[in-house]
Design a protein around this motif. Structure first.
Motif, PDB file in Angstrom:
ATOM      1  N   GLY A 455       0.782  -1.229   0.000  1.00  0.00           N
ATOM      2  CA  GLY A 455       0.000   0.000   0.000  1.00  0.00           C
ATOM      3  C   GLY A 455       0.813   1.278   0.000  1.00  0.00           C
ATOM      4  N   VAL A 456       2.145   1.181  -0.029  1.00  0.00           N
ATOM      5  CA  VAL A 456       2.981   2.389  -0.005  1.00  0.00           C
ATOM      6  C   VAL A 456       2.737   3.236  -1.248  1.00  0.00           C
ATOM      7  N   ARG A 457       2.732   2.597  -2.412  1.00  0.00           N
ATOM      8  CA  ARG A 457       2.529   3.339  -3.653  1.00  0.00           C
ATOM      9  C   ARG A 457       1.155   3.988  -3.682  1.00  0.00           C
ATOM     10  N   ALA A 458       0.144   3.286  -3.224  1.00  0.00           N
ATOM     11  CA  ALA A 458      -1.211   3.847  -3.203  1.00  0.00           C
ATOM     12  C   ALA A 458      -1.264   5.096  -2.327  1.00  0.00           C
ATOM     13  N   ASP A 459      -0.610   5.054  -1.170  1.00  0.00           N
ATOM     14  CA  ASP A 459      -0.579   6.221  -0.288  1.00  0.00           C
ATOM     15  C   ASP A 459       0.064   7.409  -0.991  1.00  0.00           C
ATOM     16  N   GLY A 484      -4.900   3.153  12.788  1.00  0.00           N
ATOM     17  CA  GLY A 484      -3.956   2.050  12.723  1.00  0.00           C
ATOM     18  C   GLY A 484      -2.546   2.537  12.493  1.00  0.00           C
ATOM     19  N   GLU A 485      -1.673   1.618  12.123  1.00  0.00           N
ATOM     20  CA  GLU A 485      -0.271   1.906  11.877  1.00  0.00           C
ATOM     21  C   GLU A 485       0.134   1.377  10.515  1.00  0.00           C
ATOM     22  N   GLY A 486       1.210   1.952   9.982  1.00  0.00           N
ATOM     23  CA  GLY A 486       1.782   1.447   8.750  1.00  0.00           C
ATOM     24  C   GLY A 486       1.141   2.015   7.503  1.00  0.00           C
ATOM     25  N   PRO A 487       1.663   1.626   6.337  1.00  0.00           N
ATOM     26  CA  PRO A 487       1.179   2.158   5.057  1.00  0.00           C
ATOM     27  C   PRO A 487      -0.163   1.557   4.655  1.00  0.00           C
ATOM     28  N   GLY A 488      -0.735   2.125   3.607  1.00  0.00           N
ATOM     29  CA  GLY A 488      -2.000   1.619   3.068  1.00  0.00           C
ATOM     30  C   GLY A 488      -3.227   2.224   3.711  1.00  0.00           C
TER      31      GLY A 488
END
Length: 523
Positions: A455-459, A484-488
């Protein structure tokens, strides 16, 4: 110098100074008329030059343009030039492609009413500054109390600057009532006792005060806790479900942990209309738990309170009438110019700690003689007559007319969410069982064409496409992040508050989002 000579000297002093005419008095309307015409013309010119929801410019370019015009505007041309500048450089919530925030396009009748308030400039801190406005605010608040489900004869309230001030007032009264009862102190006088001081935990005198609110609650809850001396850490975030509604089971567990740790649940804050999805917490269950644990229930209905205007959507707020206090904002789903916040309490006696006596504003003998004061109902002293525009709007459209506007925006959001769900490059938040938008907002994201497992690219693409739309002046779309935590977790947001927007225009806005996303991928 004689009185006549002094008057002549003052008149001569002002003669060469332009713009000194006043808006009040018998001649005020005549002085305003040509200026209002100039403002209206400049508004039209600025909007035409903008040509869309926001000016096509980078922040730096816009800032330079504002600085240049501000520096050059002088004398009789200042009003027109600066008004045109403001119109050109504003995000226009009346444009169908401006759909990011709870930033409503105000009704023309409400703006016209607000002009009357600005011209007359009544201040609500004493009767002798605002005789009619004092009565009108009182009558309006009785109507609002009835709309919420309170007994107007027992309720009390005030007009506020918005949900942040209203939430602060609700939590202040909660602190004073609940912590005061637990410690035997008058908290507004003695202050918040230090945790662990003043007695055994069994007596609750030294218990750490806690406020429980959902993880999706407005940030003003933490801000209020800080201002009230409780500390932001006093706010316990309660888990939410996939639709960002507070989980009853999680709230119960949090209250039980408070009891086990000797902590004092001062307040439960239930949200009726989160800023991201319009989610509404289980109000009736929250009221039952508040009663069980001796906590104050405050409902932040700054957004969702507009549902009370709609016969179809009002049942979503079942249980709001059980709250100790409520926040409403008519500058959101009420189409009023800001500010148009309302704070209400179910029982007027709970307002006691806010009562104030200022001998130059509300002396006791004036009130005893029948001159009422609203000073002790507000955190502010000088205060605009913001009730007037709401009163005019209600009498012009009625609840039924405003309810139709609410329903129109809700239906528009439903259609928009369905269009997102049907589009191959867009993903609706929670579409695997979310159902329709609760109110008038929904979350979604653009799905990049390339594989993006984490999900990094989507972000990155979704954040960048929103800025591209702003820079090009094509659209104003919201951005947020899921809990939540993290990408996406980055999501785009549409908040549809223009009842005149069409489904075709929403689909066109979504097409612009897709085009911007594809352009960012290409870049």
């Amino acid at each position: 110098m004689t009185t006549e000579a002094l008057g002549a000297a003052v008149e001569e002093l002002l003669r060469p100074v332009i713009g000194t005419a006043l808006s009040g008095g018998a001649g005020g309307a005549a002085a305003l008329e040509p200026l209002v015409r100039e403002v209206l013309g400049a508004l039209a010119e600025g909007a035409a030059r903008r040509g869309g929801p926001v000016a096509a410019a980078s922040p730096a370019d816009l800032a330079r343009g504002v600085a240049d015009t501000f520096g050059a505007a002088r004398g009789t041309e200042a009003l027109g030039r600066l008004t045109e500048l403001l119109a050109h450089g504003s995000a226009d919530p009346a444009d169908p492609a401006c759909a990011a925030h709870l930033h409503c396009p105000p009704l023309a009748v409400a703006v016209a009413a607000d002009l009357a308030v600005s011209a007359l400039n009544p201040s609500q801190d004493s009767w002798d500054q605002a005789p009619a406005a004092t009565v009108l605010e009182t009558l309006l608040l009785e109507e609002m109390a009835g709309l919420v489900g309170y007994d107007p004869a027992e309720a009390a309230g005030v007009l506020t600057s918005g949900g942040t001030e209203s939430n602060l007032m609700g939590l202040m009264l909660a602190r004073d009532r609940v912590l005061g009862a637990a410690t035997g102190r008058q908290i507004e006088l003695t202050g918040v006792p230090r945790a662990g001081a003043g007695g055994s935990l069994g007596s609750a005198a030294g218990a750490r005060p806690r406020i429980l609110a959902s993880a999706a609650a407005h940030f003003s809850v933490q801000r209020a806790a800080a201002l009230l001396g409780l500390g932001e850490d006093a706010v316990i975030p309660v888990a939410v479900d996939s639709q960002l509604r507070m989980k009853t089971g999680a709230l119960t567990a949090a209250l039980e942990r408070c009891a086990e740790r000797g902590q004092l649940p001062v307040a439960i804050v239930a949200t009726a209309g989160t800023t991201d999805t319009g989610a509404i917490d289980p109000l009736r269950e929250c009221a039952e738990l508040a009663a069980r644990y001796g906590a104050w229930l405050h409902v932040d209905a700054a957004y969702g309170g507009g549902a009370l205007l709609s016969d179809r959507l009002a049942p979503l707020l079942d249980g709001i009438e059980l709250a100790d206090s409520v926040s409403l904002d008519w500058h959101k789903l009420g189409w009023q110019p800001a500010a148009a916040g309302i704070f209400l309490v179910r029982k007027s006696e709970t307002y006691a700690s806010l009562a104030r006596r200022a001998v130059y504003l509300n002396p006791a003998d004036d009130e005893e003689a029948g001159y009422p004061s609203l000073l002790g109902l507000s955190l502010r002293t000088t205060r605009r007559a913001d009730a007037f525009k709401i009163a005019v709007t209600l009498r012009t459209l009625g609840r039924e007319g405003l309810g139709r506007l609410v329903d129109a925006c809700h239906e528009l959001a439903v259609a928009g969410a369905r269009a997102v769900a049907a589009h191959p490059r867009l993903e609706l938040h929670g579409q695997a069982g979310a159902g329709e938008p609760v109110l008038t907002a929904f979350l979604f994201r653009y799905v990049p064409g390339a594989a993006d497992a984490d999900g990094v690219r989507a972000d990155e693409v979704n954040a960048a496409l929103r800025r591209r739309l702003l820079r090009e002046g094509g659209a104003v779309v919201g951005r947020t992040e899921l809990p939540g935590e993290g990408p996406g977790r980055v999501r785009l947001k549409l908040t549809l508050l223009n009842p005149h927007t069409t489904v075709v225009e929403v689909e066109r806005l979504l097409a612009a989002v897709v085009a911007a996303g594809m352009a960012e991928e290409g870049a």
